[in-house]
Each structure stands twice: as structure tokens, then as C-alpha cells.
Design an enzyme around this catalytic site. Sequence first.
Site: not given
Length: 416
Positions: A181, A388
Site C-alpha cells: 500500500s 487490502h
Amino acid sequence: MLGGIVLLCLCVCVASGHYGRSDGISLDPKVPEEILEDARLKVPALVRKYGYPLEEHRVTTADGYILTVHRIPHGRDAGNGTTDRPVVFIMHGLMSSSADWVLMGPNKGLAYILAEDGFDVWLGNARGTRYSRQHIKLNPDSGAEFWNFSWDEIGNIDLPAMIDYALDKSNKKRLHYIGHSQGTTSFWVMCSLRPDYNQKIISMNALAPVAYLTYNTVPLLKEISLFSTVFDKLSNLIGVGEILPITNSLVMRWAGEKLCSDTAVFQEICTDIIFLIGGWNSLEFNRTMFPVILAHTPAGASVRQFTHYGQVMHSGSFRRFNHLGFWNYKIYGTWDPPLYDLSQVKAPVFLRYSLSDPLAHVDDVERLAKELGNLKAKTSIPLSSFSHLDFMWGINAKKLVYDQVIADMRRMEESL
Ligand SMILES: *[C@@H]1O[C@H](CO)[C@@H](O)[C@H](O)[C@H]1NC(C)=O
Ligand SMILES: *[C@@H]1O[C@H](CO)[C@@H](O)[C@H](O)[C@H]1NC(C)=O
Ligand SMILES: *[C@@H]1O[C@H](CO)[C@@H](O)[C@H](O)[C@H]1NC(C)=O
């Protein structure tokens, strides 16, 4: 990236509403001692508890931030001799820290798996996280000056400093990089602003890669993005540059133990809130570990890191921080902030993304893939519900992600 927001909301919602109403209900406090201990320990003690070697290194950046880099130089069970170990540097996402690569424990955490596979593992901590909340002059607890940075500085200053340090200590010229990320965003920043660092990278594995945020499907974030720059100015004005410092305190640990543990009646609410915002997947999430996760994450960040993502979302461009008009001119020499030139990212990149990740949306990943200077492969995780945060904590992360990461790193080693 935004796991932090998720946890933040969780904390706020839980602390403000539900607990007050629930005082009558008894919260069973019998969380297993093993879990409680892992929640209490910081990275060095946590890693040593499981029999792994851990070194703490301090790296001072050119602008005075004192960063802590954690190193697991070799494994516990396999291949712990003195053979030549390739160096791998792992960089966490927004509001995360080095802890996220070890908190699930041996055989599960990426750092342990790499150490057992024969790598010399270095775990970065960006400025502003709990392990790097220090400066030679500035005080993180007074005024906003310490917090005057976004992931631009993390990529432009912190990453090069930590990478050079790791290479120097391990006597190597190049290393493997794994980012999650924001750990990918800051990598793009580094390689575009300081292209000489491309040569130091054998491979870059980008987990849930983030550059563009045009298609992200989190409505709440879209709303926030409209006001992000105003919010940033405001926070500077009142002298608070840190994202809710309260989350760095014992509150999260308390929430984890009392509200979200296996024995607590609120665990369902904890997971629901996270689903609502996205980025989590019930099948891949081990709820027993809630108390440990909440004790280590969120690990701190500046308001400006969020603002900068808000600007990316709003403008549709992957570009440097927007200080607005005249200030841009003063800092960059242009009225608009310059774009990060992704074609300058010449290090070999492996993108690993998920079809249902609301924060690293497939269409944004496609655009990134087209613009990168040296894309080796683009692979979607073969489980469509993978999300995620599962890249860090997913029950099957080893099988679905890490094993492939290692295979590609080994292939790049051979071709050296
Ligand atoms: C390496 O691993 C073996 C087997 O687990 C152990 O006996 C030995 O002490 C380890 N050596 C080092 C240097 O950690
Ligand atoms: C913040 O950093 C910018 C450069 O990025 C600088 O121009 C500005 O003066 C700094 N502000 C504070 C309050 O330190
Ligand atoms: C979840 O975590 C607990 C505690 O570490 C562990 O005992 C259990 O095996 C884990 N469950 C799965 C499905 O991995």
C-alpha cells in the site's frame, strides 16, 4: 493503506457509543494470556519471544528524523548459518509499522517466512510511526512542525536513508524490496524523484499497489478527499499535525482486549465496521488475533499523509503535495505540483493486487501498470475476496501471496 482509518473509526465508534450502553453487560475478560502478551510486547521483544534474532537500528535522515529499522538477520529453524543471505527490505502501509509483518506469528508473518527462507530481513518504519517518532530537534508532541510531511518525504528521504543503511550494514550493493500500500506509493516516489535508487533494487514486489485513487470504491474517502487540503491547513493552523494521537495510546489495546476479542460480545460490531469501510474480508481474517492487531495498529501518521492521498483522489493525478498556488511556486517553481514520473521507476516491479480491494482498485492498478518503467508481472491474487489488509494478516497470505513473492525474488536472484 487505509487500514488505519478503518481501525480509527472502529475505535471512535466503539468507544463513543457501544461501550457506554453496555456497562451492564459483563465483558468476559478471559482473553488467552498468549494473545494478551503479544498485544503488550513491542516488536523487538515480540520477535525474540518466538526465538528469532532481532536487531534494532537507528537511522537519522538528512532532515533530522530518527528512524528505527528492525532486522531479523536469519531464521530460527532453517538455514540460520552464515551463508550469504540476500537482503530484503519490507515497507509497511499507512498507519502501519514493522509490527504488521510479525504480529501474526512464525509461519504466518511475512518477516518470519522470509527469514526461514534464507533472507536477511529488514523492516522499515516511516517517520511518525511509533518506532520512528523522534527527531534530533523537533518534538512530536508540541506543535505541528514535526508532522510537516507526507509520503512524499517518506519516499524521497526515509526510504533512501534506510535502504542505504541496510546495504551498508549487510555489505551488499542491491536488495529486494517488498511494499504494501503506502509502502508502494513511497517506493514510486523514491524511484521517480531519485532515479539512482532504481539500481539498488533487485526486485520490487508491490502488494496492494497504490498510485492512482480514481476508482477507489470507499465513499467515505471520496467525501473526505474534497476537503482534504482545507483540513490540512486547518490542522497546521491549530498546531496539530498528527492523526489522532489518542490512537497511539492504550485506547486501542483496551478496545482490542475488551471489545473485539473472541470472548467479547462486540466482536461482531468490530468486524462489521471494518467491512463497512472495506479492505477486510471475514474469511481471511482471524478474529482471535483482534487484540494483537489493535494493539499494534494504527501505529501513527501525519494528517498530511491522508491529505496527500485525498489530493490524489481529488485531482486524479499522481503528483507531489499541493501546498496551493504561491506556495507551490515557492517550493517547486510551478503553480501546480509536479507529477511523479512513473516511467522513471526502472526497478523490476511485480504488482500483486486483488480483484475486490476497494483501496487499490483494479482499474487504478491497470493505469499504474501501464505507466511503470519496468513492469515484470501483474498478478491478481487467486481468491477474489482477498482484500487490502489480508496482504498483511490474511489467514492464507502465505499460500496466496508470500510463496509467489519468494519464487519471483529467487528467479531475479538467479538472473543477476
Ligand atoms: C540454528 O538452528 C539450529 C536448529 O534449530 C540450532 O540448534 C542452532 O543453535 C541455530 N544456530 C544459530 C546460530 O542460531
Ligand atoms: C513545512 O515544509 C515546507 C517544505 O516542504 C516548508 O516550506 C515549510 O516552511 C514547513 N512548515 C513548517 C511549519 O515547518
Ligand atoms: C487464529 O489465531 C489463533 C491464535 O494465534 C490460532 O491458534 C489459530 O490457529 C488461528 N486460526 C487460523 C484459522 O489460522
